[in-house]
Design a protein around this motif. Structure first.
Motif, PDB file in Angstrom:
ATOM      1  N   GLN A  98       0.829  -1.206   0.000  1.00  0.00           N
ATOM      2  CA  GLN A  98       0.000   0.000   0.000  1.00  0.00           C
ATOM      3  C   GLN A  98       0.867   1.261   0.000  1.00  0.00           C
ATOM      4  O   GLN A  98       0.577   2.243  -0.672  1.00  0.00           O
ATOM      5  CB  GLN A  98      -0.925  -0.004   1.214  1.00  0.00           C
ATOM      6  CG  GLN A  98      -2.014  -1.065   1.130  1.00  0.00           C
ATOM      7  CD  GLN A  98      -2.799  -1.157   2.414  1.00  0.00           C
ATOM      8  OE1 GLN A  98      -2.315  -0.737   3.459  1.00  0.00           O
ATOM      9  NE2 GLN A  98      -3.998  -1.712   2.327  1.00  0.00           N
ATOM     10  N   TYR A  99       1.912   1.180   0.769  1.00  0.00           N
ATOM     11  CA  TYR A  99       2.810   2.336   0.856  1.00  0.00           C
ATOM     12  C   TYR A  99       3.483   2.600  -0.492  1.00  0.00           C
ATOM     13  O   TYR A  99       3.553   3.742  -0.963  1.00  0.00           O
ATOM     14  CB  TYR A  99       3.847   2.085   1.936  1.00  0.00           C
ATOM     15  CG  TYR A  99       4.880   3.193   2.068  1.00  0.00           C
ATOM     16  CD1 TYR A  99       4.530   4.427   2.618  1.00  0.00           C
ATOM     17  CD2 TYR A  99       6.195   2.990   1.638  1.00  0.00           C
ATOM     18  CE1 TYR A  99       5.474   5.427   2.729  1.00  0.00           C
ATOM     19  CE2 TYR A  99       7.139   3.989   1.749  1.00  0.00           C
ATOM     20  CZ  TYR A  99       6.772   5.218   2.294  1.00  0.00           C
ATOM     21  OH  TYR A  99       7.703   6.196   2.382  1.00  0.00           O
ATOM     22  N   TYR A 144      -9.509   6.525  -1.177  1.00  0.00           N
ATOM     23  CA  TYR A 144      -9.022   5.152  -1.247  1.00  0.00           C
ATOM     24  C   TYR A 144      -7.819   4.948  -0.318  1.00  0.00           C
ATOM     25  O   TYR A 144      -7.737   3.959   0.438  1.00  0.00           O
ATOM     26  CB  TYR A 144      -8.632   4.817  -2.684  1.00  0.00           C
ATOM     27  CG  TYR A 144      -7.980   3.467  -2.834  1.00  0.00           C
ATOM     28  CD1 TYR A 144      -8.745   2.309  -2.849  1.00  0.00           C
ATOM     29  CD2 TYR A 144      -6.591   3.362  -2.966  1.00  0.00           C
ATOM     30  CE1 TYR A 144      -8.146   1.072  -2.981  1.00  0.00           C
ATOM     31  CE2 TYR A 144      -5.987   2.116  -3.090  1.00  0.00           C
ATOM     32  CZ  TYR A 144      -6.767   0.965  -3.102  1.00  0.00           C
ATOM     33  OH  TYR A 144      -6.165  -0.265  -3.236  1.00  0.00           O
ATOM     34  N   ASP A 145      -6.898   5.929  -0.370  1.00  0.00           N
ATOM     35  CA  ASP A 145      -5.711   5.820   0.490  1.00  0.00           C
ATOM     36  C   ASP A 145      -6.099   5.828   1.973  1.00  0.00           C
ATOM     37  O   ASP A 145      -5.562   5.066   2.778  1.00  0.00           O
ATOM     38  CB  ASP A 145      -4.750   6.970   0.205  1.00  0.00           C
ATOM     39  CG  ASP A 145      -4.034   6.788  -1.134  1.00  0.00           C
ATOM     40  OD1 ASP A 145      -3.975   5.621  -1.596  1.00  0.00           O
ATOM     41  OD2 ASP A 145      -3.551   7.769  -1.686  1.00  0.00           O
ATOM     42  N   ARG A 146      -7.064   6.709   2.323  1.00  0.00           N
ATOM     43  CA  ARG A 146      -7.484   6.756   3.715  1.00  0.00           C
ATOM     44  C   ARG A 146      -8.126   5.433   4.149  1.00  0.00           C
ATOM     45  O   ARG A 146      -7.875   4.923   5.241  1.00  0.00           O
ATOM     46  CB  ARG A 146      -8.463   7.920   3.921  1.00  0.00           C
ATOM     47  CG  ARG A 146      -7.782   9.276   4.033  1.00  0.00           C
ATOM     48  CD  ARG A 146      -8.730  10.306   4.594  1.00  0.00           C
ATOM     49  NE  ARG A 146      -9.885  10.500   3.719  1.00  0.00           N
ATOM     50  CZ  ARG A 146      -9.928  11.387   2.721  1.00  0.00           C
ATOM     51  NH1 ARG A 146      -8.873  12.152   2.469  1.00  0.00           N
ATOM     52  NH2 ARG A 146     -11.012  11.519   1.971  1.00  0.00           N
ATOM     53  N   GLU A 147      -8.967   4.872   3.276  1.00  0.00           N
ATOM     54  CA  GLU A 147      -9.624   3.608   3.591  1.00  0.00           C
ATOM     55  C   GLU A 147      -8.606   2.467   3.746  1.00  0.00           C
ATOM     56  O   GLU A 147      -8.701   1.638   4.659  1.00  0.00           O
ATOM     57  CB  GLU A 147     -10.636   3.264   2.500  1.00  0.00           C
ATOM     58  CG  GLU A 147     -11.852   4.177   2.496  1.00  0.00           C
ATOM     59  CD  GLU A 147     -12.760   3.891   1.310  1.00  0.00           C
ATOM     60  OE1 GLU A 147     -12.405   2.980   0.503  1.00  0.00           O
ATOM     61  OE2 GLU A 147     -13.795   4.552   1.186  1.00  0.00           O
ATOM     62  N   GLN A 148      -7.655   2.461   2.822  1.00  0.00           N
ATOM     63  CA  GLN A 148      -6.647   1.399   2.887  1.00  0.00           C
ATOM     64  C   GLN A 148      -5.780   1.526   4.145  1.00  0.00           C
ATOM     65  O   GLN A 148      -5.466   0.526   4.802  1.00  0.00           O
ATOM     66  CB  GLN A 148      -5.752   1.448   1.641  1.00  0.00           C
ATOM     67  CG  GLN A 148      -6.461   1.018   0.368  1.00  0.00           C
ATOM     68  CD  GLN A 148      -6.912  -0.433   0.448  1.00  0.00           C
ATOM     69  OE1 GLN A 148      -6.125  -1.313   0.765  1.00  0.00           O
ATOM     70  NE2 GLN A 148      -8.192  -0.679   0.177  1.00  0.00           N
ATOM     71  N   LEU A 149      -5.432   2.751   4.481  1.00  0.00           N
ATOM     72  CA  LEU A 149      -4.621   2.966   5.674  1.00  0.00           C
ATOM     73  C   LEU A 149      -5.387   2.565   6.937  1.00  0.00           C
ATOM     74  O   LEU A 149      -4.832   1.952   7.858  1.00  0.00           O
ATOM     75  CB  LEU A 149      -4.170   4.428   5.756  1.00  0.00           C
ATOM     76  CG  LEU A 149      -3.095   4.846   4.753  1.00  0.00           C
ATOM     77  CD1 LEU A 149      -2.892   6.357   4.803  1.00  0.00           C
ATOM     78  CD2 LEU A 149      -1.770   4.135   5.023  1.00  0.00           C
ATOM     79  N   ALA A 153      -4.487  -0.394   9.533  1.00  0.00           N
ATOM     80  CA  ALA A 153      -4.311  -0.125  10.956  1.00  0.00           C
ATOM     81  C   ALA A 153      -5.200  -1.049  11.789  1.00  0.00           C
ATOM     82  O   ALA A 153      -4.769  -1.587  12.818  1.00  0.00           O
ATOM     83  CB  ALA A 153      -4.638   1.339  11.256  1.00  0.00           C
ATOM     84  N   ASP A 154      -6.452  -1.253  11.338  1.00  0.00           N
ATOM     85  CA  ASP A 154      -7.365  -2.141  12.069  1.00  0.00           C
ATOM     86  C   ASP A 154      -6.850  -3.577  12.063  1.00  0.00           C
ATOM     87  O   ASP A 154      -6.911  -4.279  13.088  1.00  0.00           O
ATOM     88  CB  ASP A 154      -8.757  -2.075  11.441  1.00  0.00           C
ATOM     89  CG  ASP A 154      -9.410  -0.707  11.629  1.00  0.00           C
ATOM     90  OD1 ASP A 154      -8.937   0.049  12.514  1.00  0.00           O
ATOM     91  OD2 ASP A 154     -10.375  -0.411  10.904  1.00  0.00           O
ATOM     92  N   THR A 155      -6.349  -4.016  10.896  1.00  0.00           N
ATOM     93  CA  THR A 155      -5.852  -5.392  10.780  1.00  0.00           C
ATOM     94  C   THR A 155      -4.636  -5.623  11.686  1.00  0.00           C
ATOM     95  O   THR A 155      -4.552  -6.628  12.405  1.00  0.00           O
ATOM     96  CB  THR A 155      -5.474  -5.702   9.327  1.00  0.00           C
ATOM     97  OG1 THR A 155      -6.633  -5.564   8.502  1.00  0.00           O
ATOM     98  CG2 THR A 155      -4.922  -7.123   9.194  1.00  0.00           C
TER      99      THR A 155
END
Length: 371
Positions: A98-99, A144-149, A153-155
């Protein structure tokens, strides 16, 4: 009489000459009933110890079962932690992907190197439709980036929480395993001690059984000895001459017996030897001087004096004048045993407990002394 102390002969002779004979005090023998009661008590003790041992073994079996179940749990928990670590590594790889993707988008959006590059592209797109499309795309990229981040973080947080929980559960299981292992060690120690106790009681039971058999044998031997003695006395009574007969060899009415021994019967013409012969077949008894049982020095004392009293012990006889040409009636003795010499290397002696007075060879370690 059984001491084996070697001291210079001259010193011993002097001491023995000045010493007094000591009559030994013998402990009362155990009765058959007391021995059998002792055996029964030992059996009860063994039964109780065996019951305790069986109970301890059951406790140990239970602990071993718990340890086996606990080992399965530890293995499962260890595999679970391994999987959690693998999931965490996968999440880290996903985060890295993702990064890297976000860096490419940023590079694409800001390839002009300024923060206004996107806006300039939107304003110079040529028509309103292109402008709106470009603006909408930029917003979508940010969302999208916010959702993926946030998803990452949750995972990661979920995996870390699960790992911490599993590691705590593993630590608790390991503590429980240590507790069970300590219980197992304590039980093994108690079982070993109790097994030794049972084994010791087995040995004591065997010894008790031996004593009982020995006492039974002794009683049987005593009964046989009494029977033989009664038979001997009966035969002697039958062989005694009837008084008042014709006096062919009676002499002037004097007694045919001599000395203090009224049972003396001339056989060899040697009074000492004859007295020893008269006691053949009687039983040995430690500390006895007759008339029906003797120990070795008691027999020698009687043969020498005709009296049922102790003249001395082997220590006494060892201090007498030694002779090099022994004759029948001399005493053959060592520090531990003695007898009456009857010639041809033979002696009459009371050997030991459980044996009868008999004729035997003179041992090479004996000396000859004269009364």
């Amino acid at each position: 009489m059984r001491l084996r102390k070697r001291v210079h002969s001259a010193f011993i002779a002097t001491v023995l000459t000045c010493s007094l004979a000591v009559t030994p005090v013998l402990a009362a023998p155990d009765t058959l009933e007391s021995l059998q009661q002792e055996q029964e008590d030992l059996k009860n003790q063994k039964a109780a110890a065996q019951s305790e041992l069986n109970s301890l073994q059951s406790d140990l079996d239970a602990i071993v079962t718990k340890l086996a179940d606990l080992e399965d749990q530890l293995i499962a928990k260890g595999e679970e932690i391994i999987q959690i670590k693998a999931d965490l590594e996968a999440a880290e790889e996903k985060r890295q992907e993702q990064y890297d993707a976000m860096k490419l988008r940023i590079k694409y959006m800001y390839e002009a190197g300024t923060g206004s590059a996107t806006m300039e592209k939107v304003m110079t797109s040529g028509d309103i439709s292109s402008m709106l499309t470009q603006a909408e795309y930029s917003q979508q990229v940010h969302d999208y980036d916010r959702e993926q981040l946030q998803e990452y973080a949750d995972t990661v947080q979920e995996i870390e929480d699960l790992q911490a929980k599993s590691e705590q559960e593993l630590a608790d299981l390991e503590d429980l395993e240590s507790e069970y292992q300590q219980q197992e060690e304590n039980l093994n120690s108690m079982i070993s001690s109790k097994s030794d106790e049972v084994s010791n009681l087995d040995g004591m039971l065997q010894e008790a059984a031996r004593k009982i058999q020995e006492e039974k044998d002794r009683q049987e031997a005593e009964a046989e000895r009494q029977r033989q003695l009664e038979e001997q006395q009966r035969q002697q009574a039958q062989n005694e001459p009837v008084s008042g007969g014709s006096g062919g060899q009676s002499g002037g009415g004097g007694s045919t017996s001599s000395g203090s021994d009224d049972s003396y019967d001339a056989v060899t013409g040697n009074a000492i030897v004859d007295r020893a012969y008269s006691k053949i077949g009687l039983w040995y008894e430690w500390g006895a001087c007759g008339p029906n049982t003797f120990d070795c020095s008691g027999l020698v004392s009687y043969a020498l004096t005709g009296s049922y009293s102790r003249l001395g012990t082997t220590y006494t006889f060892m201090g007498w004048t030694r002779v090099s040409n022994p004759q029948p009636g001399d005493v053959c003795t060592s520090w531990t045993h003695c007898g009456i010499y009857i010639g041809n290397g033979q002696m009459i002696h009371a050997p030991h407990t459980g044996a009868q007075i008999t004729i035997g060879s003179v041992p090479s370690n004996m000396i000859y002394v004269r009364y």
